[in-house]
Design a protein around this motif. Structure first.
Motif, short mmCIF file in Angstrom:
data_model
loop_
_atom_site.label_atom_id
_atom_site.label_comp_id
_atom_site.label_asym_id
_atom_site.label_seq_id
_atom_site.Cartn_x
_atom_site.Cartn_y
_atom_site.Cartn_z
N ILE A 39 109.75 25.28 14.13
CA ILE A 39 110.10 26.65 13.75
C ILE A 39 111.16 26.64 12.65
O ILE A 39 111.06 27.37 11.66
CB ILE A 39 110.62 27.42 14.98
N PHE A 79 110.78 28.24 9.04
CA PHE A 79 111.71 29.25 8.58
C PHE A 79 112.27 28.86 7.23
O PHE A 79 112.46 29.70 6.36
CB PHE A 79 112.83 29.42 9.61
N SER A 121 111.13 33.19 7.11
CA SER A 121 110.76 34.18 8.13
C SER A 121 110.32 33.41 9.35
O SER A 121 109.77 32.32 9.26
CB SER A 121 109.62 35.07 7.62
N ALA A 122 110.60 33.98 10.50
CA ALA A 122 110.16 33.34 11.73
C ALA A 122 109.13 34.18 12.43
O ALA A 122 108.87 34.02 13.61
CB ALA A 122 111.36 33.08 12.64
N SER A 123 108.53 35.10 11.69
CA SER A 123 107.51 35.95 12.31
C SER A 123 106.18 35.21 12.34
O SER A 123 105.74 34.63 11.34
CB SER A 123 107.36 37.25 11.52
N ASN A 149 108.64 37.50 16.76
CA ASN A 149 109.57 36.47 16.35
C ASN A 149 109.28 35.17 17.07
O ASN A 149 109.14 35.12 18.29
CB ASN A 149 110.99 36.93 16.67
N ALA A 150 109.21 34.10 16.32
CA ALA A 150 108.82 32.82 16.89
C ALA A 150 109.80 32.34 17.93
O ALA A 150 109.41 31.74 18.94
CB ALA A 150 108.68 31.79 15.79
N ILE A 151 111.08 32.60 17.70
CA ILE A 151 112.08 32.13 18.66
C ILE A 151 111.92 32.85 19.99
O ILE A 151 111.91 32.24 21.05
CB ILE A 151 113.51 32.39 18.11
#
Lengths: 99, 544, 631
Positions: free
Chosen positions: A79, A83, A88-90, A26-28
């Motif tokens: 991000i 998203f 998606s934030a992968s 996950n980017a976050i």
């Protein structure tokens, strides 16, 4: 307390952050791990400053914090926009760095 | 300090900027303005280059009209110009040829009719600015070539030697023959890239050698790129290069020049480039840009590395001998007119390099004259071939036949170009070719004798081409071919006249060149081999 | 007076330039202008001749220096003329015969639309040829030498819409170039040896050079002479050169240019005198060519090619004589001059016959023309008698002296050469009688043209007849004029030198033998072609005849030995250049391209793999820093 212990803590935090960057998708979370690494290095800087009795390290730590803040602003914006387009934030969903 | 040399270089450079900035537009009138401005600039440059040659005193100092401005002080790099007889003559040749090339290419950069499928003529430049771009690039090349001929600073020379690749790259890749279809656009970009890569590689090797030279010279207290200072130091023994270092540096310089010249086996970019480019660009390549390579061998390789030059001379002579025969044989085997001219040029460059490295005054004077004469004669030959190709829209020899019947003036000038190429006495190339042969023979008889085979082969390829295209029954597609127009005649006539004039009376050139050649030879510590049984100075001089 | 010398060259040169540049404006009168300029040059020649006669033998040679041509340190080439008895002889021959042939061409080329250009080329030829014989150094001679080659190229290929003419022209130029290679090597040798290539200094110091060097120079000069004078092994171009208009064949390929080789050898006497081996080579070439040309001449049905074979053979005589050294030089030149008259006359006659027979060249389609073309018959007949050496005519005197000199060479060599020359004389009589009988005697074997019309032979116009008559006069009287009091010998001796040989046979015996041989050849030809009717279709003939018809297989030989391997070589090299050299370069480019393609895959665009490599890199950096510190 022996300042060296702070260095151990800093190394531990840095390792956690680094492995987080490598392992999490996950980017976050990835972002938070990067922040963790930055703060680990801040801690190390402040510790060194203390150990050597100079202020240099503390000043650099302030700079690092400012840079980190700026980075968060830009990074989060990117991000969020990714998203929005990809839902998606992968980071493994697509090879983002390749045009 | 006179600023004549700087002016001569600056005028075409400014002209290039001006031409590029002229208002774009597809109208004929706007294009004509562009062309006229460019032509006028090149005419002014010609006048300036002629003034340089006239003001040069053959019996004076080695470098004259010198100018020097500091440029990169920390490395001792200066913007220094100066002219010797060889540089003056070659710059003049450039200035003579550029207006001819412009006139000959008058319509080559007009936006062509769109292809049948409606696609635009593939070019690097936006169609509306094609004309401006073409003429500006030619002027840019001219400026850079002239700086190279006048530069007396090694680094300055290097910069312009390399920089001229950029406009040449666009000239080759952006403006091709109208002859081909989409396939030819692909071929053209291949040729342009090949040209760039070959010459860039040579340039990089040279850059390493330039830096190496500076480092060694700086160690011994000569922190400068100034050519006269360096050559004097080398000749006087105050700058000592070890054998290995000298050999390595010589090879570094020579490699770059041999690619540019081109010397066998580094020649393969030339047929592609000359074949795919417009006839005018092909002339710029072979008659102008390539001459910088041979010129630089004479000025830099011999002056800076006299011992290495002597060491490598036999090997280089053998390569140039191979080039002479090889180029001629390949020219015989070609099916494409422009490629044939390119291979013929490779053979001629073999002669030029042979003359330089024979290290005799006849050889080097001959080589210098050869550069000029080859420029003039190949320009005439190639430009007429270009006129021919533009009429029929094909570069294949087999598509022509019987042209002399329908276009006798075109055929006649083409014949004169062919005869000049095969070095017929009375035309300029003969003088230079014979001097090169004699100069080589006196030091290396066997090589001189084998090189004479080149004159038979030259007759074969030149006359075969003439026979196949110009004589015989008139081929279909040639039947309605118009003869040379006034503009085209204005291009060819001065070239032919110069070729004849310099063949019968080459004194104006030899007077300029001889002292510089003697100076070059004395740098290498070489004198002409003495005849076995010299006649007391009765020959020739007796009536004078 | 000497300032006239450059004008000799300048007059025709100006004519050529005017006619070529003047364009259509000169179409109407250009041919007369060219003829007038040729005549003007002849006039200058006569004036100079008169002037020269006013001085005694040793002081006749003059030089006229115009300007320095190519000066590079020791290499000093000047444009400088030397007029002595030898060049004077040539000047008069070239301008005299040249003027007559210009006049003839006015009629012959009357209907050609490109007549102006033809005359421009003829004038160009005269200028180049005069430059050749007037030059006082070898480089300027080379200028003229290639200049005449150019004129010859242009004129052989004058009708260049015919592929055969264009091919013949190119062949002539290229074969000549092989010879020119010899001349340029000779000049280089001279320069390396003497530091000069002007006549006087080279000849003066020739004795200082080693014999080997002189032999090399001599052989290279011989190679040049072989090319220009169509001697074996560079003879193959002359037969094809007959593609040119007939006046060209008469002027260039019979009377003047092809004899330049003899001039070169005679001019270089000082070198050949000191190089006996080179002289032997010259003699062998001359003897072989004299038989070669004669045999070819016997088999040809094309009248011009038969005459071309004859020219080759007669020049063989001259080369033979020149190779004999001081006993032969004068006679070589004497035969050259008389040959200039009668062979030019014969060619003009042949041209006149072709003119009347609608450009038919096959002698088997002639016959019985003597009644229709009386002037042509008479002049051709006199030329014929002169060439076979009929007693009293010019060929008799000059050829006889050469045969005598051949015997005088002495020893076995002398016998062989003398016999060759005698056989040559017999064969000459045979083929010339054959030409004569086939053309002017016997029945009419005229063939209808495509529309079925028979030719209407008619006498040529006056502009053509006058030159033929004048040349016939020369063919008759020149020999006698030269022979009386040995006047020609005395004239040339100061330049070429002369020595009497010791002939094993007396002069009268040689004359007798020559005459007998001549009569034998004549008789044989009469039996074969005069008494029995001549078939229109040539019989198969013996292997020798068949080979001779194909020029003794010279072209087949050249084709097999030079042309075919040569084109195979070029084809291989073209392949090598595109696949070998260029293939290597392109292959290199492909390898680099492939490698970078591999390397590119590392850049896969996944953030985490970039991060990993970053960490890896940092690790390596830190590790190496630590390592360096501990060391």
């Amino acid at each position: 307390m022996n300042p060296v212990n702070y260095l151990y803590l800093s190394a531990l935090l840095f390792t956690i952050g680094a492995s987080g960057v490598l392992i999490r998708r996950n980017a976050i979370v990835l972002f938070m791990c990067v922040e963790l690494m930055l703060n680990a290095s801040n801690l190390a800087l402040v510790t060194f400053s203390r150990m050597h009795g100079t202020l240099d390290g503390q000043i650099i730590a302030f700079f690092t914090m400012v840079v980190a803040a700026a980075e968060v602003v830009v990074g989060l914006a990117i991000i969020v926009s990714i998203f929005r387009t990809r839902h998606s934030a992968s980071v493994d969903d697509s090879n983002l760095m390749k045009l | 300090m006179s600023v004549l040399l700087t002016t001569t270089c600056a005028v075409p450079a400014a002209g290039a900027v001006l031409t590029a900035a002229l208002p774009a537009g597809a109208t004929e009138a706007r294009r004509r303005t562009t062309k006229t401005v460019a032509l006028a600039v090149s005419a002014v440059t010609l006048a300036l280059a002629a003034a340089v040659a006239l003001r040069f005193d053959p019996h004076g100092a080695r470098y004259q009209l010198t100018e020097s401005y500091s440029w990169i002080r920390s490395f001792g790099i200066t913007f220094s110009l100066g002219v010797d007889g060889i540089g003056a003559v070659l710059a003049l040749l450039t200035a003579v040829l550029v207006p001819m090339v412009m006139l000959a290419s008058w319509h080559d950069a007009d936006p062509g009719p769109a292809a049948p499928d409606g696609t635009l003529d593939p070019g690097t430049f936006e169609r509306r600015r094609r004309t401006q771009g073409f003429f500006a690039l030619i002027l840019a090349v001219e400026a850079m070539v002239i700086v190279s001929f006048y530069a007396t600073d090694v680094f300055l020379f290097y910069v312009f030697f390399e920089a001229m690749l950029i406009p040449m790259y666009f000239l080759i890749g952006g403006f091709g023959d109208r002859a081909g279809g989409p396939e030819s656009a692909r071929q053209r970009s291949y040729a342009a890239v090949k040209f760039l890569l070959y010459n860039l590689l040579g340039g990089l090797v040279m850059l390493a050698a330039v830096i190496g030279l500076y480092v060694i010279a700086q160690d011994q207290g000569f922190g400068t790129f100034d050519l006269p200072t360096l050559t004097d130091a080398v000749a006087g023994g105050s700058l000592k290069l070890s054998g290995t270092a000298q050999n390595a540096l010589f090879l570094g310089f020579f490699f770059a020049f041999a690619v540019k010249a081109p010397l066998w086996p580094l020649h393969t970019w030339l047929p592609n480039a000359m074949g795919e480019a417009t006839a005018g660009t092909a002339v710029l390549i072979t008659a102008v840009v390539d001459k910088v390579g041979t010129f630089a061998m004479l000025r830099f390789c011999l002056g800076l590395f006299p011992d290495a030059s002597k060491t490598f001379a036999p090997a280089i002579l053998v390569l140039s001998l191979i080039g002479i025969v090889y180029g001629a044989l390949l020219a015989i085997g070609q099916k494409d007119i422009k490629r044939l001219v390119a291979y013929a040029s490779i053979s001629h460059f073999g002669f030029i390099i042979m003359g330089i490295f024979a290290l005799t005054s006849q050889g080097q004077s001959g080589a210098t004259l050869y550069m000029v004469n080859h420029g003039l004669s190949t320009a005439a030959w190639m430009l007429v071939a270009g006129f021919l190709i533009s009429r029929r829209g094909s570069r294949l020899i087999a598509d022509y036949g019987g042209v002399q019947k329908v276009a006798p003036v075109l055929a006649g000038t083409f014949l004169i170009g062919s005869l000049a190429t095969l070095s017929l006495p009375g035309l300029a190339p003969f003088v230079s070719e014979f001097l090169v042969l004699v100069g080589t023979f006196t030091r290396y008889p066997a090589i001189g004798v084998i090189a004479t085979v080149g004159i038979v082969l030259a007759a074969l390829y030149a006359l075969l081409l003439y026979q196949r295209t110009m004589t015989g029954p008139v081929k279909e597609g040639v039947r309605s071919m118009p003869d040379l127009k006034v503009r085209e005649l204005a291009v060819v006539a001065p070239l032919v006249a110069l070729t004849i004039l310099l063949g019968v009376y080459p004194r104006p050139l030899t007077d300029l060149v001889n002292p510089s050649v003697d100076a070059t030879l004395s740098q290498v510590h070489r004198t002409d081999p003495a005849p076995a049984h010299p006649v007391a100075a009765t020959s020739g001089g007796e009536q004078k | 007076m000497n300032s006239l010398i450059p004008l000799l060259v300048a007059a025709p040169l100006a004519g050529s330039a005017l006619l070529l540049l003047g364009g259509r404006a000169f179409d109407r009168f250009g041919h007369w202008l060219a003829t007038a300029l040729a005549a003007l040059s002849f006039g200058f020649g006569l004036a100079l001749f008169w002037d020269m006669l006013g001085r005694d033998g040793e002081h006749r040679a003059v030089t006229e220096h115009l300007f320095s041509w190519v000066p590079v340190n020791a290499f000093q080439a000047d444009v400088s003329f030397r007029l002595d008895q030898l060049s004077m002889t040539f000047v008069l021959l070239i301008t005299g015969v040249g003027t007559l042939i210009h006049l003839y061409s006015v009629g012959y080329m009357a209907h050609d639309e490109r007549r102006r250009r033809f005359f421009a080329y003829l004038n160009l030829f005269l200028a180049a040829m005069l430059l050749l014989v007037l030059a006082d150094n070898y480089l300027l001679l080379y200028f003229g030498w290639e200049g005449v080659g150019l004129a010859s190229y242009l004129l052989i290929g004058f009708w260049q819409h015919k592929p055969s003419a264009a091919t013949a022209a190119k062949k002539a130029f290229i074969v000549n170039r092989v010879g020119d290679m010899g001349l340029s090597i000779a000049i280089m040798l001279m320069f390396a040896e003497f530091g000069s290539f002007a006549f006087t200094p080279v000849f003066d110091s020739a004795h200082e050079a080693s014999e080997g060097k002189l032999t090399a120079i001599g052989l290279m000069l011989l190679l040049a002479a072989c090319g220009k004078s169509a001697q074996v092994p560079l003879q193959s171009w002359l037969g094809d050169a007959m593609e040119g208009p007939t006046p060209v064949s008469a002027l260039i390929h019979a009377a003047t240019m092809v004899t330049a080789g003899v001039y070169l050898i005679t001019r270089s006497a000082a070198i050949f005198n000191l190089a006996p081996d080179a002289r032997t080579a010259v003699v062998v070439v001359g003897a072989v060519t004299l038989l070669f040309g004669a045999i070819v001449g016997c088999a040809k049905d094309d009248i011009k090619k038969a005459l071309a074979g004859s020219t080759m053979s007669q020049i063989g005589y001259m080369v033979l004589a020149a190779g004999l050294g001081p006993i032969g030089y004068v006679f070589a030149i004497m035969h050259l001059v008389t040959h200039g008259f009668f062979k030019a006359g014969l060619f003009l006659g042949a041209g006149s016959v072709m003119h009347g027979m609608d450009d038919e060249v096959n002698m088997r389609h002639y016959g019985g023309l003597r009644k229709h073309m009386p002037w042509t018959f008479a002049t051709f007949g006199l030329g014929y008698l002169a060439i076979i050496g009929f007693p009293g005519l010019s060929g008799f005197f000059s050829k006889d002296r050469i045969i005598e000199a051949a015997f005088a060479e002495g020893g076995t060599e002398g016998w062989i050469l003398g016999l060759c020359a005698l056989v040559g004389a017999a064969v000459t009589a045979f083929y010339m009688t054959r030409v004569m009988l086939l053309t002017f005697f016997g029945e009419k074997r005229w063939q209808p043209d495509a529309e079925g019309n028979l030719p209407h032979p008619h006498e040529a116009p006056r502009t053509m007849v006058i030159p033929m008559v004048l040349l016939a006069v020369g063919s008759v009287f020149a020999g006698a004029l030269f022979d009386i009091n040995d006047s020609f010998l005395k004239w040339l001796e100061p330049v070429t030198g002369h020595s009497e040989g010791n002939s094993p046979l007396s002069s009268w015996t040689v004359t007798g033998l020559t005459t007998v041989c001549m009569l034998a050849g004549l008789g044989l030809a009469y039996v074969m072609y005069g008494r029995s009717p001549v078939p229109v279709v040539p019989p198969v003939g013996s292997p020798l005849t068949r080979a001779a018809r194909r020029d003794l297989l010279q072209d087949d030989f050249n084709h097999a030995v030079l042309v075919r391997p040569g084109s195979a070589l070029t084809a291989t090299l073209v392949f090598f250049d595109s696949r070998g050299l260029d293939g290597f370069v392109n292959g290199l480019a492909a390898v680099i391209g492939g490698l970078s393609g591999r390397l590119r895959r590392v850049q896969n665009g996944f953030v985490r793999s970039y991060a990993l490599s970053m960490f890896g890199g940092t690790l390596v950096l830190v590790a190496s820093t630590l390592l360096m510190r501990s060391v």
